[in-house]
Design an enzyme around this catalytic site. Structure first.
Site: not given
Ligand SMILES: [NH3+]CCCCC(=O)O
Length: 261
Positions: A41, A111, A145
């Site tokens: 990312e 995103k 992500c």
């Molecule tokens: N459960 C959250 C993990 C991190 C997700 C992110 O940084 O988009």
């Protein structure tokens, strides 16, 4: 199709560092015979994106950052998936771009599920769920992500016919369960491959948990360790997709008329 997922050491000090890291990964991936490289990312600019890096790392899809990445794709004749802070008018998106080996933009995904106050303060959420492109006879999809932690987002790709879901990520501790258990489950339940490329190391007060993964629709997965840079090489096999989809018919057996929206 052979793919490579970069597990990159975080702590990007700026655009030149990011592009150098990406170029080295592209060279190694091409040498390993990969036809596609997935990077973490915001691989161009670093994650979390520090305000100090924002000005030089952010730009439109035809800006200098994406032009540089396209040149790397052409140099090593490999398709690339990279992240970068995309500007569009007065808005900033946490975006990922699929680039062809000729350096052309095949798809851009913004995103949609932003994670935490920092991201929500910096970025505008994307407004498109399923973004796909065709490459080497496969349908590729893009998420980033946190998106993959929403079963609806992955299932929408499965229903739309995505074969390989490409997911640049910035997964931090203590959420390694997501990489080790959730991502393989998502691949199995929606009958597609998931290529999940993460950072490793600590940066900006965050400890990333590595575990870069290529999960297959038959429940198998290749995973890198938590620590250490690396390049995960895996072969995506259409025959595995066909066999898995014949054996596990979730997508056929769904009853959407029974589910709340
Ligand atoms: N459960 C959250 C993990 C991190 C997700 C992110 O940084 O988009």
């Amino acid at each position: 199709m052979r793919i490579a997922c970069q597990q990159a050491a975080c702590g990007t000090t700026g655009l030149a560092h990011s592009l150098g890291q990406l170029r080295r990964a592209a060279r190694r991936a091409a040498e390993a015979g990969a036809e596609l490289l997935v990077t973490p990312e915001i691989s161009v600019g670093g994650y979390p994106l520090l305000t100090a890096n924002l000005a030089e790392a952010s730009g439109p899809v035809d800006g200098p950052q994406c032009v540089e990445v396209s040149a790397i794709a052409r140099e090593f004749s490999i398709a690339l998936v990279h992240g970068w802070p995309e500007t569009d008018g007065d808005r900033l998106y946490n975006s990922t771009r699929l680039v062809s080996p000729q350096g052309d933009t095949l798809a851009i995904y913004r995103k949609a599920h932003l994670y935490g106050r920092g991201e929500r303060a910096m970025f505008t959420p994307g407004g498109q769920g399923v973004v796909q492109a065709s490459y080497k006879g496969l349908t590729l999809g893009l998420l980033i992500c946190y998106d993959v932690e929403f079963p609806e987002a992955v299932r929408a790709h499965g229903v739309a016919g995505t074969d390989v879901l490409l997911v640049p990520t910035g997964l931090m501790r203590p959420w390694d369960f997501v990489a080790r258990t959730l991502v393989p489950a998502r691949a199995f339940e929606s009958q597609l491959y998931i290529a999940y490329a993460n950072w490793t190391g600590s940066h900006g007060g965050i400890g990333f948990c590595g575990h870069t993964t290529v999960a297959a629709p038959d429940g198998t997965a290749s995973v890198l360790a938590e620590e250490g840079e690396g390049l995960l090489i895996a072969d995506v096999d259409p025959a595995v997709l066909r066999r898995a989809r014949a054996a596990t018919t979730y997508l056929r057996d769904r009853r959407p008329e029974l589910y709340s929206s």
